[in-house]
Design an enzyme around this catalytic site. Sequence first.
Site, PDB file in Angstrom:
ATOM      1  N   GLY A 103       0.851  -1.190   0.000  1.00  0.00           N
ATOM      2  CA  GLY A 103       0.000   0.000   0.000  1.00  0.00           C
ATOM      3  C   GLY A 103       0.880   1.230   0.000  1.00  0.00           C
ATOM      4  O   GLY A 103       2.063   1.150   0.311  1.00  0.00           O
ATOM      5  N   CYS A 150       5.022  -6.353   1.948  1.00  0.00           N
ATOM      6  CA  CYS A 150       5.423  -4.936   1.968  1.00  0.00           C
ATOM      7  C   CYS A 150       4.620  -4.172   3.024  1.00  0.00           C
ATOM      8  O   CYS A 150       4.754  -4.448   4.202  1.00  0.00           O
ATOM      9  CB  CYS A 150       5.277  -4.339   0.567  1.00  0.00           C
ATOM     10  SG  CYS A 150       6.125  -2.764   0.421  1.00  0.00           S
ATOM     11  N   TYR A 151       3.741  -3.243   2.621  1.00  0.00           N
ATOM     12  CA  TYR A 151       2.941  -2.520   3.618  1.00  0.00           C
ATOM     13  C   TYR A 151       2.182  -3.517   4.499  1.00  0.00           C
ATOM     14  O   TYR A 151       2.053  -3.322   5.716  1.00  0.00           O
ATOM     15  CB  TYR A 151       1.954  -1.578   2.911  1.00  0.00           C
ATOM     16  CG  TYR A 151       1.008  -0.886   3.867  1.00  0.00           C
ATOM     17  CD1 TYR A 151       1.402   0.228   4.589  1.00  0.00           C
ATOM     18  CD2 TYR A 151      -0.292  -1.382   4.059  1.00  0.00           C
ATOM     19  CE1 TYR A 151       0.541   0.846   5.473  1.00  0.00           C
ATOM     20  CE2 TYR A 151      -1.158  -0.765   4.952  1.00  0.00           C
ATOM     21  CZ  TYR A 151      -0.745   0.350   5.654  1.00  0.00           C
ATOM     22  OH  TYR A 151      -1.601   0.952   6.538  1.00  0.00           O
ATOM     23  N   HIS A 154       8.494  -8.102  -2.659  1.00  0.00           N
ATOM     24  CA  HIS A 154       7.290  -8.487  -3.416  1.00  0.00           C
ATOM     25  C   HIS A 154       7.480  -9.842  -4.109  1.00  0.00           C
ATOM     26  O   HIS A 154       8.054  -9.885  -5.203  1.00  0.00           O
ATOM     27  CB  HIS A 154       6.971  -7.413  -4.459  1.00  0.00           C
ATOM     28  CG  HIS A 154       6.467  -6.150  -3.851  1.00  0.00           C
ATOM     29  ND1 HIS A 154       5.133  -5.922  -3.604  1.00  0.00           N
ATOM     30  CD2 HIS A 154       7.123  -5.063  -3.400  1.00  0.00           C
ATOM     31  CE1 HIS A 154       4.984  -4.738  -3.037  1.00  0.00           C
ATOM     32  NE2 HIS A 154       6.180  -4.196  -2.902  1.00  0.00           N
ATOM     33  N   GLU A 175       5.387 -11.509  -5.675  1.00  0.00           N
ATOM     34  CA  GLU A 175       4.505 -11.663  -6.840  1.00  0.00           C
ATOM     35  C   GLU A 175       5.118 -11.156  -8.137  1.00  0.00           C
ATOM     36  O   GLU A 175       4.644 -11.497  -9.218  1.00  0.00           O
ATOM     37  CB  GLU A 175       3.157 -10.961  -6.574  1.00  0.00           C
ATOM     38  CG  GLU A 175       3.197  -9.433  -6.517  1.00  0.00           C
ATOM     39  CD  GLU A 175       3.627  -8.868  -5.160  1.00  0.00           C
ATOM     40  OE1 GLU A 175       4.216  -9.607  -4.359  1.00  0.00           O
ATOM     41  OE2 GLU A 175       3.382  -7.666  -4.925  1.00  0.00           O
ATOM     42  N   ASP A 220     -15.186  -9.910 -23.716  1.00  0.00           N
ATOM     43  CA  ASP A 220     -15.717  -9.896 -22.347  1.00  0.00           C
ATOM     44  C   ASP A 220     -17.237 -10.075 -22.320  1.00  0.00           C
ATOM     45  O   ASP A 220     -17.758 -10.928 -21.597  1.00  0.00           O
ATOM     46  CB  ASP A 220     -15.351  -8.589 -21.623  1.00  0.00           C
ATOM     47  CG  ASP A 220     -13.851  -8.338 -21.637  1.00  0.00           C
ATOM     48  OD1 ASP A 220     -13.104  -9.302 -21.848  1.00  0.00           O
ATOM     49  OD2 ASP A 220     -13.444  -7.183 -21.445  1.00  0.00           O
ATOM     50  N   LYS A 236      -7.715 -10.389 -18.559  1.00  0.00           N
ATOM     51  CA  LYS A 236      -8.109 -10.628 -19.943  1.00  0.00           C
ATOM     52  C   LYS A 236      -7.755 -12.045 -20.405  1.00  0.00           C
ATOM     53  O   LYS A 236      -8.574 -12.741 -21.001  1.00  0.00           O
ATOM     54  CB  LYS A 236      -7.404  -9.607 -20.841  1.00  0.00           C
ATOM     55  CG  LYS A 236      -7.949  -9.541 -22.227  1.00  0.00           C
ATOM     56  CD  LYS A 236      -9.224  -8.743 -22.209  1.00  0.00           C
ATOM     57  CE  LYS A 236      -9.690  -8.298 -23.542  1.00  0.00           C
ATOM     58  NZ  LYS A 236     -10.866  -7.424 -23.398  1.00  0.00           N
TER      59      LYS A 236
END
Length: 513
Positions: free
Chosen positions: A55, A82-83, A169, A171, A227, A369
């Site tokens: 964040g 992190c945050y 991080h 990810e 979509d 997507k």
Amino acid sequence: MEKELVLVLDFGGQYNQLIARRVRECNVYCEVVPYTMSLNEIKAKNPKGIIFTGGPNSVYAEESASYVKEIFEIGIPILGICYGSQLMAHKLGGKVATAPVSEYGKTEVAINTSSKLFTGVSSSTSTWMSHTDYIETAPQGFAVTASTPVCPVAAMENADKNLYAVQFHPEVMHTAEGTKMLSNFLFNICNCAGDWKMDAFVETSIQGLKEKIGTGKVLCALSGGVDSSVAAVMLSKAIGSQLTCVFVDHGLLRKNEGDEVEKVFGPSGPYDLNFIRVNAQERFYEKLAGVSEPEAKRKIIGEEFIRVFEEEAKKIGTVDYLVQGTIYPDVIESGLGKSAVIKSHHNVGGLPDYVDFKEIVEPLRNLFKDEVRKAGLELGLPDYLVYRQPFPGPGLGIRIIGDVTEEKVKIVQEADAIYREEIVKAGVDKGLGQYFAALTNMRSVGVMGDERTYDYAIALRAVNTSDFMTAEAAELPWEVIGKVTTRIVNEVKGVNRVLYDCTGKPPATIEFE
Ligand code: XMP
């Protein structure tokens, strides 16, 4: 989806979508929820694990996103990133401070590999850091499991309580062994089975939609884009004839597009969509006559679309639910209750609030997507629909500079069809972000045969982009551009010149309006 779920609790970081995605790549279903979700709501979802995201704030800032301390007592494994790691430390009595040296980017971290989170990870590993605050002292009961020379607590854990935290991080791609760490969290700590697959998502969604909608009536604005097509077919499998799909042909579609959409989704196609095609070309051309300013054109097209949609909705009578093909990247403010507004604005031009519906249904709102594409394939949609390029709602109306006429639409449709055909034929479409032809408002002198011409110039555009926020002009092979040029000037009446747009975004935009 209630079976095996991991929640990503969103504190406003940049990579929240990516965390969810990495979890799903481990075959564990994952949803991103806002930090404003109550503890009771979280418990009701019965997640196998919770991940706190990064964040932008400091835990000490008054306005910073926070969470009640009780979340650490409910026995569900938590990974703070992190945050999220600093929040865990702060709430549990550790000390968070401004780091004397901020770390941004690639950072080598020393790891205690006996941690369950780091099983199989190298003792010194490359991670991605992005922080100004850091955990100075871990809370009582926590062991420090990673550090850097300037970050004493790069990871910490209270294994008895299943609480884990990392300053870096895991990810992002640049954290070399990040996927290993996340999968350790999911499988060693949360004990997930990892049996989730896209077909499970499709099946569970269909089941969930059946239960939610019951005998209600549902309306869907179907554009033929991936979509809305995936959302419509999913709904049709769930509720059959209770669904009505309205496809508005505004006369600004690509060559043959209206007929192609009707062929797949209309009564002769394989789906039961109560498909209504509204041929509204004339009324759009009339409204657009003489209007050159791009924003004015967008507004007219958006408004007219709603008017047509409203008229069709009235014919159907009371509608309980409105379907939107919102996907995760459309949910700019994730979970903060604004997503519907953002998407309707982006996609339809404003929600038809005068339609009598109870709720908006967005079955794809947690997917990216490429995940939507996978769902489309699972649902049996044809490849060419699943892998279509993005096409703006206002269509060719914003690929014609200056005023829009039926004649100009025809010119740009023909030129664009040739361009797309040749790109695919040459095999250079793979990896291209977006490519299309646009009609400049410029006419110039040419010579064809022995005749003087005074005709339009077509602009070809092709860009490389992954997020569509920034883009570079693609370096297409000269032979392809040459072939397309020859074909367009030979085959499209009214064109005597072809230009290639070499501009990136910024300073230009992807569309040519
Ligand atoms: P720009 O031109 O803003 O385009 O660089 C970025 C991406 O968004 C698409 N685009 C739209 N999509 N409705 C849409 O659904 C719109 O009004 C719209 N305008 C632009 C564009 O095609 C590109 O992929």
